[in-house]
Design a protein around this motif. Structure first.
Motif, PDB file in Angstrom:
ATOM      1  N   ASP A   4       0.841  -1.192   0.000  1.00 61.07           N
ATOM      2  CA  ASP A   4       0.000   0.000   0.000  1.00 61.07           C
ATOM      3  C   ASP A   4       0.875   1.240   0.000  1.00 61.07           C
ATOM      4  O   ASP A   4       2.063   1.194   0.346  1.00 61.07           O
ATOM      5  N   THR A   5       0.295   2.342  -0.411  1.00 56.26           N
ATOM      6  CA  THR A   5       1.016   3.605  -0.451  1.00 56.26           C
ATOM      7  C   THR A   5       0.036   4.764  -0.444  1.00 56.26           C
ATOM      8  O   THR A   5      -1.093   4.642  -0.936  1.00 56.26           O
ATOM      9  N   GLU A   6       0.460   5.873   0.112  1.00 59.19           N
ATOM     10  CA  GLU A   6      -0.315   7.110  -0.017  1.00 59.19           C
ATOM     11  C   GLU A   6      -0.052   7.674  -1.412  1.00 59.19           C
ATOM     12  O   GLU A   6       1.024   7.442  -1.993  1.00 59.19           O
ATOM     13  N   GLY A   7      -1.008   8.423  -1.940  1.00 56.35           N
ATOM     14  CA  GLY A   7      -0.802   8.977  -3.268  1.00 56.35           C
ATOM     15  C   GLY A   7      -1.917   9.895  -3.727  1.00 56.35           C
ATOM     16  O   GLY A   7      -2.947  10.037  -3.070  1.00 56.35           O
ATOM     17  N   ILE A   8      -1.687  10.501  -4.891  1.00 56.65           N
ATOM     18  CA  ILE A   8      -2.667  11.347  -5.557  1.00 56.65           C
ATOM     19  C   ILE A   8      -2.686  10.958  -7.030  1.00 56.65           C
ATOM     20  O   ILE A   8      -1.625  10.783  -7.646  1.00 56.65           O
ATOM     21  N   VAL A   9      -3.880  10.829  -7.585  1.00 55.01           N
ATOM     22  CA  VAL A   9      -4.009  10.527  -9.012  1.00 55.01           C
ATOM     23  C   VAL A   9      -3.722  11.800  -9.815  1.00 55.01           C
ATOM     24  O   VAL A   9      -4.411  12.805  -9.654  1.00 55.01           O
ATOM     25  N   LEU A  10      -2.708  11.745 -10.665  1.00 52.95           N
ATOM     26  CA  LEU A  10      -2.378  12.894 -11.512  1.00 52.95           C
ATOM     27  C   LEU A  10      -3.273  12.933 -12.745  1.00 52.95           C
ATOM     28  O   LEU A  10      -3.661  14.002 -13.214  1.00 52.95           O
ATOM     29  N   LYS A  11      -3.580  11.774 -13.296  1.00 47.73           N
ATOM     30  CA  LYS A  11      -4.513  11.701 -14.422  1.00 47.73           C
ATOM     31  C   LYS A  11      -4.938  10.253 -14.604  1.00 47.73           C
ATOM     32  O   LYS A  11      -4.307   9.338 -14.065  1.00 47.73           O
TER      33      LYS A  11
END
Length: 250
Positions: A4-11
């Motif tokens: 698992d990882t934290e993240g943000i969808v760029l596109k």
């Protein structure tokens, strides 16, 4: 393996059959492309976590050649950004810029934290979104290792008579060195630094983005700095045009 990882969808890119490819800026792995079958319709935890400008935790299946997002959960939604068209466009612009400056599979934890701070500050801000975007870009340049030199002449190291910013040289230049450069440098890449650019860049680089929430440049300074930073990024990072830039509204 599952991880698992934290993240943000760029596109994201839609594929036939309801499948998508996400370009994900993750804390653990950097920028990765990951497939997913999560349906974008509905209000499940995973669906909400894939929305624009949402800071989420992703469960990922990782093998040697690919990633697949199995599920996700929202950490912070920044939902107010989606309620304001100007904020939405400035958030989109910075996500596109971030996508362009980071390489696949290279961790960038400082830039990741900077992006979270930017979205948090943008959500709270009521005006001068361009100032905040400029601050993000300048600090991102520093994390990328190509921030402009503003303390001394980039050519001779002198700290006096620093009145000119030269894009090609990568920063501030003294009067003597400028005279030597003029025959070899396109004058459209030379800017008068007397309007306060050095002080502004220095202030931005010296303070966390969280401390710049209320920073608001006057219109003249903001427009000049925007032009300089745009040309600096184009020259040193070869990023010449961002699709979202034409939709920016102050």
């Amino acid at each position: 393996m599952y991880t698992d990882t934290e993240g943000i969808v760029l596109k994201n890119v839609k594929l036939p059959g309801g499948r998508k490819i996400l370009v994900l800026f993750s804390l653990k792995y950097g920028k990765i492309s990951a497939g997913t079958n999560i349906n974008e319709k509905g209000r499940s935890k995973s669906t909400l976590a894939l929305r624009p400008f949402t800071y989420s935790k992703f469960e990922i299946y990782k093998n040697r050649e690919s990633y697949n997002v199995n599920s996700a959960e929202v950490i912070k939604s920044f939902y107010k950004i989606g309620e304001d068209v100007s904020k939405y466009m400035y958030a989109s612009y910075i996500l596109e810029f971030t996508d362009r400056i980071i390489s696949e599979n290279e961790r960038a934890p400082q830039l990741f934290d900077l992006l979270i701070d930017y979205l948090s500050a943008l959500e709270k801000r009521n005006k001068k979104y361009a100032t905040l975007a400029l601050a993000y870009q300048i600090k991102a340049l520093a994390y990328a290792g190509c921030a402009p030199e503003i303390k001394k002449c980039v050519c001779c190291g002198d700290s006096g008579n620093l009145n000119w910013f030269v894009i090609k040289e990568g920063g501030i230049v003294c009067e003597n060195c400028l005279n030597k450069l003029k025959t070899n440098v396109n004058e459209s890449l030379i800017y008068d630094a007397n309007f306060g650019i050095i002080e502004v860049i220095d202030y931005i680089l010296s303070h966390p983005l969280k401390k710049l929430e209320n920073l608001a440049l006057n219109e003249k300074t903001q427009e000049k700095l925007k032009l300089i930073i745009r040309n600096y990024i184009a020259y040193h990072l070869d990023i010449r045009e961002l699709k979202s830039e034409s939709f920016l509204i102050e």
